[in-house]
Design a protein around this motif. Structure first.
Motif, short mmCIF file in Angstrom:
data_model
loop_
_atom_site.label_atom_id
_atom_site.label_comp_id
_atom_site.label_asym_id
_atom_site.label_seq_id
_atom_site.Cartn_x
_atom_site.Cartn_y
_atom_site.Cartn_z
N UNK A 8 0.84 -1.21 0.00
CA UNK A 8 0.00 0.00 0.00
C UNK A 8 0.87 1.26 0.00
N UNK A 9 0.35 2.30 -0.61
CA UNK A 9 1.04 3.59 -0.68
C UNK A 9 0.08 4.69 -0.24
N UNK A 61 -4.17 10.59 -1.20
CA UNK A 61 -4.62 9.45 -2.00
C UNK A 61 -3.92 8.21 -1.46
N UNK A 62 -4.68 7.11 -1.41
CA UNK A 62 -4.11 5.84 -0.98
C UNK A 62 -4.26 4.81 -2.08
N UNK A 63 -3.28 3.92 -2.17
CA UNK A 63 -3.32 2.81 -3.14
C UNK A 63 -3.13 1.51 -2.38
N UNK A 177 4.48 10.49 2.79
CA UNK A 177 4.60 9.52 1.69
C UNK A 177 5.06 8.21 2.30
N UNK A 178 4.16 7.25 2.38
CA UNK A 178 4.45 5.96 3.00
C UNK A 178 4.20 4.83 2.02
N UNK A 179 5.20 3.95 1.86
CA UNK A 179 5.03 2.73 1.08
C UNK A 179 5.10 1.58 2.07
N UNK A 180 3.94 1.00 2.37
CA UNK A 180 3.90 0.08 3.51
C UNK A 180 4.14 0.89 4.76
N UNK A 216 -4.08 4.59 7.40
CA UNK A 216 -4.27 6.05 7.39
C UNK A 216 -5.68 6.46 7.81
N UNK A 217 -6.69 5.97 7.08
CA UNK A 217 -8.07 6.40 7.36
C UNK A 217 -8.51 5.99 8.76
#
Length: 708
Positions: A8-9, A61-63, A177-180, A216-217
């Motif tokens: 997730x990003x 935005x999240x992925x 900015x977080x990747x995992x 995050x949410x």
């Protein structure tokens, strides 16, 4: 787990309060821009899902799945044409070495290149593997591109803590900015990415450390008292409003819901009241006052479109959750009271002068400097409404009276404060003045339909004045050269045109559109161009009609079959289209459509041929030599009165069905008869027969348009 397993990003910009009316658009653009940038650089797997977030103080935005590095890709690059790359002896020429060096492949041997055709000539190609971008590099590029293209309504200049000037919609205080669980080392607007954000301005305390992108949410809701998703927050507001309303109805236009959603991060709905005495004021005024000035939600006993009446309570959406909301409730009740009192004052003051007494003052209001004042326009509307009323069998005096009064409420205090109430207040004041109900209703109905899908005028007088109002605008504004160009349509002529068409079609009204345009033009005593431009206005209306009919499900061929005939009356366009659709389903349709197209081409070419300029208007039986042409002439003569009778009855489907009987004779005619005979008498007689047939076949629609 692979070192390049998708994770997730999350990307978030934490800001000062963003402009509420732009928040939804900014949030979508931010999310879509990052998604597009990552997708173009190969970081997003096909099944990856993006989730946009937008609150008054953040764009994010999240992925659910993003690669840490894009896959390597094989690239087959054209180097140079062989004729340029090699000298006359077949050895590498200097341009080849120069080109390879520019591509980053200096000293590459000739045998490493592929020699193949590029579609025009032989060329050298080189296939190599390009390493995929790392996430940090790809995200940085996507972030830069996105921030440069955001639909910012007004840019703000501010200083960063280091003293440098930055331009953005609002000051930005943090970048996440977080990747995992790993921070992606990117920067934006002078800020380096981290993993810390802030929650609600009042309900949250201290920074929130984000341990992983996917949390995050949840963390924002739990620790920060923030519903990060714009869509989820809006749904929460809607649900809470409905729950608080109980058995009543909440007036909640989407624009107001959007604006309120953009003002709060943790929405809580509270109920407030105002004095019942204010309900003596027209409820449209009170509702608009609450919506426009205070962002409150009015409550009615049932939906407005079902005659709902306003309650003396209203709902507010607060950004503060508290067990003791009385101070919030009392404060909002105290704030709304002067607004409602102003509305009551305006309403009382306006009624001291009748609409009729206000009409002469319209001479002080400029409509357009080339078209005169609103009073001059009112006089044009009166005459045009009277003419249309006479054609429809309506009461001309009622229609002229309504046209005389319909713009007078523009001069009232209430409409001055709330322009959206023009027409609505006219109806209230006309009733107060003792005008007839038809005249009173026309004061508001003549603006209908105000937008796509809006109701049409219900009364006949309102219908007449609505037509007059829209036609006068179309013909007048077009007549001074201000017709729509591209997307620009400052006088809403497209909307007026669609309004005219909807009234004529959906009422339906037996009126000629070209005659209506002529009648509107006749009311102008100067300022507009010569009437030749009315043909352009008519075609403009037909273009709007094409879109209207397409939305109703008719095909382009069906629409063109009817509209290419330039119909005068709009009230039977739908009947003609249904007839064309039914005809298309007949087994004879395809052959007759093709024959009709062929006949049209023959007649057009013959009309250009000087030798055939003597085409007769009637067929001479004695010159019918072939059996096939005699049979066709007999069938045309037999069918013609049937078709004529069906047209008189407006039974268009039956008329086309009768024409279908001609197929056998038409096929035989083209198989056995030479139309362009050497004998000019025979030729022109056959052309006259085809002209008669062509007229019959196109009496409902140009069926040649159905030919593939």
């Amino acid at each position: 787990m692979s070192h390049n397993t998708p994770l997730p990003l999350l990307v978030e910009l934490f800001t000062e309060e963003l402009p509420p009316k732009a928040l939804a658009r900014l949030g979508d653009a931010f999310a879509q821009g990052i998604e597009r940038g990552l997708k173009e650089r190969g970081l997003l797997p096909p099944e990856a899902l993006a989730t946009p977030f937008a609150t008054p103080r953040r764009l994010a935005v999240g992925f659910d799945a993003v690669l840490g590095k894009a896959p390597d890709t094989a690239i087959r690059a054209k180097v140079l044409p062989v004729s340029v790359a090699l000298d006359k002896d077949g050895n590498p020429a200097p341009p080849l070495a120069k080109k390879l060096a520019a591509m980053g492949f200096a000293d590459l041997p000739l045998d490493a290149l592929e020699r193949a055709s590029d579609g025009k000539a032989e060329a050298f190609f080189y296939t190599y593997t390009a390493p995929g971008l790392a996430l940090a590099e790809a995200l940085q590029a996507a972030l830069d591109e996105t921030l440069g293209k955001l639909p910012i309504p007004k840019v703000m200049n501010y200083q960063r803590p280091d003293g440098k000037s930055v331009q953005f919609v609002r000051p930005v205080h943090a970048l996440v900015a977080l990747h995992g669980s790993q921070i992606v080392p990117v920067t934006a607007l002078g800020l380096a990415a981290g993993n810390t954000t802030l929650g609600h301005r009042f309900l949250s305390h201290g920074p929130i450390s984000l341990d992983a992108a996917q949390n995050y949410a949840g963390l924002l809701a739990e620790q920060g008292k923030v519903i990060a998703s714009y869509a989820e927050r809006k749904a929460t507001i809607r649900r809470e409003l409905l729950a608080k309303a109980g058995g009543d109805h909440v007036v909640m236009p989407e624009a107001l819901l959007d604006e309120v959603c953009a003002l709060v991060e943790w929405p809580v709905v509270y109920e407030c009241h105002f004095e019942a005495a204010f309900l003596e004021v027209p409820q449209e005024c009170l509702i608009l006052t609450m919506q426009t000035n205070q962002k409150y939600f009015a409550v009615t006993d049932r939906p407005l479109e079902q005659g709902g009446r306003l309650r003396n309570r209203f709902l507010i959406v607060s950004n503060i959750a508290t067990a003791t909301p009385q101070h919030i409730v009392e404060g909002n009740e105290r704030v709304v009271r002067p607004r409602l009192a102003d509305a009551r004052f305006f309403f009382a003051q306006d009624q001291k002068k009748t609409l009729a007494q206000r009409v002469p003052q319209l001479a002080q209001v400029v409509y357009h400097n080339k078209l005169g004042t609103q009073l001059e326009r009112t006089r044009r509307l009166e005459k045009l409404a009277g003419a249309i009323a006479a054609d429809l069998g309506a009461d001309p005096s009622q229609c002229e009276r309504a046209a005389h009064l319909c713009k007078a409420d523009l001069l009232t205090d209430m409409v001055g404060e709330f322009p959206e109430l023009q027409g609505t207040m006219g109806t209230y004041y006309a009733r107060h003045d003792g005008e007839s109900e038809e005249v009173a209703l026309a004061c508001s109905e003549h603006y209908q339909p105000r937008f796509a899908g809006d109701n049409l005028p219900a009364s006949l007088t309102g219908t007449v004045v609505a037509l007059a109002d829209k036609l006068e605008t179309l013909v007048g504004i077009w007549g001074i050269g201000l017709h729509p160009t591209g997307e620009k349509d400052p006088f809403a002529l497209r909307r007026h045109a669609l309004g005219v068409l909807r009234i004529l079609i959906e009422k339906p009204l037996p009126l000629s559109l070209p005659a209506l345009l002529d009648a509107a033009y006749a009311q102008f005593t100067g300022g507009v161009k010569a009437p030749d431009y009315l043909a352009d206005v008519y075609q403009f209306l037909l273009d709007r009609l094409r879109g209207y009919l397409k939305d109703k499900g008719y095909s382009a061929n069906e629409i063109e079959a009817v509209l290419s005939q330039n119909p005068a009356r709009m009230d039977d366009v739908l009947m003609r289209l249904e007839a064309v659709r039914a005809f298309s389903a007949l087994p004879e349709a395809e052959a007759l459509a093709a024959a009709n197209k062929r006949i049209g081409n023959i007649l057009r070419k013959a009309g250009e041929d000087r030798e055939s300029s003597g085409i007769a208007s009637i067929v001479t039986p004695a010159l019918l030599k072939e059996d096939a042409e005699r049979a066709l002439a007999a069938d045309v003569a037999r069918v013609a009165p049937v078709v004529s009778e069906r047209l008189t009855e407006r039974a268009y489907g039956d008329a086309l069905a009768a024409l279908a009987q001609l197929r056998t004779a038409v096929d035989a005619f083209f198989n056995d008869v030479m139309v362009m005979a050497d004998d000019m008498a025979l030729r022109n007689n056959r052309l006259a027969l085809l002209a008669q047939l062509h007229a019959q076949m196109n009496c409902v629609a140009d069926i040649s348009k159905l030919a593939a």
